[in-house]
Scaffold this motif. Structure first.
Motif, short mmCIF file in Angstrom:
data_model
loop_
_atom_site.label_atom_id
_atom_site.label_comp_id
_atom_site.label_asym_id
_atom_site.label_seq_id
_atom_site.Cartn_x
_atom_site.Cartn_y
_atom_site.Cartn_z
N ALA A 372 31.97 50.91 40.97
CA ALA A 372 31.74 49.91 40.43
C ALA A 372 32.18 48.57 40.66
O ALA A 372 33.13 48.66 40.16
CB ALA A 372 31.08 50.62 38.78
N ALA A 373 31.17 47.66 40.88
CA ALA A 373 31.45 46.47 41.49
C ALA A 373 32.61 45.68 40.01
O ALA A 373 31.29 45.57 39.07
CB ALA A 373 30.32 45.45 42.02
N ILE A 374 33.18 45.18 40.08
CA ILE A 374 33.79 44.32 39.21
C ILE A 374 33.66 42.55 39.42
O ILE A 374 33.64 41.74 40.50
CB ILE A 374 35.58 44.43 39.13
N GLU A 375 32.94 41.77 38.52
CA GLU A 375 33.49 40.44 38.48
C GLU A 375 33.79 39.76 39.31
O GLU A 375 35.13 39.99 38.36
CB GLU A 375 32.04 39.62 37.59
N PRO A 376 34.43 39.34 40.45
CA PRO A 376 35.32 38.13 40.37
C PRO A 376 35.73 37.29 39.44
O PRO A 376 35.25 35.89 39.25
CB PRO A 376 34.76 37.21 42.04
N ASP A 377 37.34 37.07 39.46
CA ASP A 377 37.75 36.72 37.86
C ASP A 377 38.86 35.83 38.24
O ASP A 377 39.54 35.28 37.98
CB ASP A 377 37.83 37.11 36.93
N LEU A 378 39.50 35.57 40.03
CA LEU A 378 40.34 34.83 40.19
C LEU A 378 40.56 33.48 40.45
O LEU A 378 39.46 32.60 41.19
CB LEU A 378 40.77 35.36 42.03
N ARG A 379 41.34 32.40 40.33
CA ARG A 379 40.76 30.99 40.71
C ARG A 379 40.21 31.46 42.24
O ARG A 379 40.49 31.46 43.29
CB ARG A 379 42.95 30.73 40.72
N TRP A 380 39.93 30.08 42.10
CA TRP A 380 39.02 29.91 43.19
C TRP A 380 39.37 29.42 44.58
O TRP A 380 39.19 28.74 45.49
CB TRP A 380 37.30 29.24 43.30
N TRP A 381 40.95 28.08 43.96
CA TRP A 381 41.64 27.77 44.93
C TRP A 381 42.85 28.25 45.19
O TRP A 381 43.78 27.41 45.47
CB TRP A 381 41.93 26.12 44.45
N TRP A 382 43.00 29.85 44.67
CA TRP A 382 44.11 30.35 45.17
C TRP A 382 44.42 29.99 46.74
O TRP A 382 45.80 30.47 46.94
CB TRP A 382 43.60 31.84 45.23
N ARG A 383 43.66 30.25 47.79
CA ARG A 383 44.33 29.46 49.10
C ARG A 383 44.82 28.67 49.63
O ARG A 383 45.92 28.55 49.85
CB ARG A 383 42.95 29.66 49.99
N LEU A 384 44.96 27.22 48.73
CA LEU A 384 45.11 26.00 48.75
C LEU A 384 46.44 25.65 48.92
O LEU A 384 47.27 25.10 50.13
CB LEU A 384 44.67 25.34 47.61
N PRO A 385 47.50 26.26 47.51
CA PRO A 385 48.90 26.50 47.88
C PRO A 385 49.74 26.60 49.24
O PRO A 385 50.13 26.71 49.44
CB PRO A 385 48.90 27.10 46.34
N TRP A 386 48.57 28.21 49.64
CA TRP A 386 49.34 28.82 50.97
C TRP A 386 49.60 28.02 52.21
O TRP A 386 50.10 27.09 52.77
CB TRP A 386 48.74 29.95 51.11
N LEU A 387 47.79 27.67 51.91
CA LEU A 387 47.51 26.37 53.43
C LEU A 387 48.12 24.96 52.60
O LEU A 387 48.56 24.30 53.94
CB LEU A 387 45.77 26.08 52.81
N VAL A 388 48.69 24.46 52.21
CA VAL A 388 49.49 23.46 51.92
C VAL A 388 50.53 23.25 52.78
O VAL A 388 51.56 22.38 53.23
CB VAL A 388 49.44 22.79 50.61
N CYS A 389 51.31 24.82 52.47
CA CYS A 389 52.49 24.79 52.76
C CYS A 389 52.43 25.23 54.14
O CYS A 389 53.41 24.30 54.77
CB CYS A 389 53.38 26.30 51.76
N LEU A 390 51.48 26.22 54.56
CA LEU A 390 51.52 25.55 55.55
C LEU A 390 51.36 24.41 56.62
O LEU A 390 51.55 23.96 58.12
CB LEU A 390 50.44 27.15 56.36
N GLY A 391 50.56 23.35 56.05
CA GLY A 391 50.32 22.14 56.11
C GLY A 391 51.09 21.74 56.65
O GLY A 391 52.12 21.01 57.15
#
Length: 411
Positions: A372-391
């Motif tokens: 059964a599908a679960i409604e997503p509740d992750l932070r919408w910006w969860w990718r941002l810290p990883w991308l900032v570090c890579l940048g």
């Protein structure tokens, strides 16, 4: 001197180019769309090819010297991953049957049983009995025409059911005097798989097990405990992610309603974003600190990397597409994947059992129903810290020469 100076500058520029290019490729892998929970990574066959090659080279024997159940786990995960992959892609069926049967033979070999006690009920303990029975049933879910295999599955399931029916605890022993609920969860799931594939034979044992488990939850978390008394099943160790993620891979096969409630509580207590990064899986619930061990591996800010990998599979079978996507993307970023034409491995292939866990989790698929599908509740910006570090890493090699250039151009 000038020639050496120029040579040094070009060497630094070459290093800078390599670092920047590596960061760009890492970001591309991180942002690449992950498969949905009803599909699997395109590299699955190449991942399985690497694990099979490692097994041919004796990786299961090596794993046994590193982990308490390394031999059985490596073969079990390899065989089950093939079956799961074939359920998602039926074109893999024939190869999956051949490889999973090969893995089952290794699990049931003398070496596969060596560390377990034949005196326990069921024979060789619930850990060995549960995983071998699950794989046997999984194979029959692809091909139930093997009458000898069907009979063996029925007989082994009856032995497991009898052990549960006569025990004082819902959590049977894996080793003499030691019991972990996760092992019994796998064994009960194999009984549910039997009833799903064939006659409805073990429902009473399964339903009684669920009732007894609900009576023995960890009082601090309301979750199934990590380790219990072998006599009555009372909790010895509270819930830990090492076993929780494995439990949540199999609990939806047994009782979807109970599984959904348990998974929601697990998600609340164990999913973390340390320092803004994540999501990842803590080994201990929020507010509790503890040490890592051979099961969890070393903990980084309380995070268990092994539990996070297994958590990918748990998220898939519980309909948690958001968490499965996030963990899969982070694995492509942090797992140091090496893609070759005939294989794919993580961490340079240094730990094949880790690759087995990855491919088993990334192909996780319910064999007794649909999630059964679960409604997503992750932070919408969860990718941002990883991308900032890579940048920042990508531009770091060019910062000193850029500063020097600016200084030279000042009046």
């Amino acid at each position: 001197m000038g020639r050496f100076h120029r040579g040094g500058r070009w060497a630094l520029r070459a290093v800078g180019i390599v670092v920047t290019l590596a960061c760009v490729l890492a970001a591309a892998g991180f942002l690449w769309p992950q498969p949905g929970i009803d599909s699997q990574p395109g590299a699955t066959e190449r991942q399985l090819a690497f694990v099979r090659g490692a097994l041919d080279d004796g990786a299961d024997t090596t794993a046994q010297s590193q982990f308490p159940e390394g031999h059985l786990f490596l073969n079990a995960l390899y065989g089950i991953a093939w079956v799961q992959a074939a359920h998602i892609d039926p074109q893999l069926r024939d190869e999956a049957l051949r490889e999973s049967r090969w893995a089952l033979d290794r699990m049931e070999s003398e070496e596969g049983r060596a560390v377990f006690s034949a005196e326990l009920q069921p024979a060789y303990g619930v850990f060995w009995a549960g995983w071998t029975n699950w794989l046997r049933g999984a194979i029959l879910s692809l091909d139930a025409t093997d009458s000898a295999g069907v009979q063996r599955f029925s007989d082994r399931s009856a032995e497991i059911a009898q052990a549960f029916a006569t025990a004082e605890s819902p959590f049977l022993q894996a080793y003499p005097g030691q019991a972990w609920p996760v092992d019994s969860t796998v064994a009960i799931a194999s009984l549910r798989l039997h009833d799903h594939l064939f006659d409805d034979r073990f429902t009473q044992v399964i339903d009684s097990w669920v009732v007894q488990v609900k009576e023995r939850l960890d009082p601090a978390t309301g979750l199934i405990p990590h380790q219990v008394s072998p006599l009555d099943g009372s909790p010895h160790t509270g819930a830990r992610a090492t076993s929780q993620t494995m439990i949540h891979r199999f609990l939806p096969e047994i009782d979807p309603s109970f599984a959904a409630a348990q998974y929601a509580r697990f998600r609340e207590l164990f999913i973390a974003h340390p320092g803004g990064f994540g999501p990842a899986v803590r080994e201990y619930p929020h507010g509790v600190d503890g040490r890592g061990d051979v099961d969890s591996g070393p903990l980084v800010a309380g995070i268990s990397l092994s539990a996070t990998v297994v958590g990918l599979g748990a998220a898939r079978v519980n309909g948690d597409a958001a968490l499965a996507t996030a963990i899969g993307a982070e694995g492509e970023l942090l797992g140091l994947p090496i893609n070759l034409p005939g294989s794919k491995r993580y961490a340079f292939g240094a730990l094949p059992i880790g690759d087995a866990f990855v491919v088993w989790s990334s192909t996780a698929h319910l064999l007794t129903g649909t999630p059964a599908a679960i409604e997503p509740d992750l932070r919408w910006w969860w990718r941002l810290p990883w991308l900032v570090c890579l940048g920042l890493l990508a531009v770091a090699p060019w910062t000193p020469p850029l500063i020097a250039l600016i200084r030279r151009r000042r009046p």
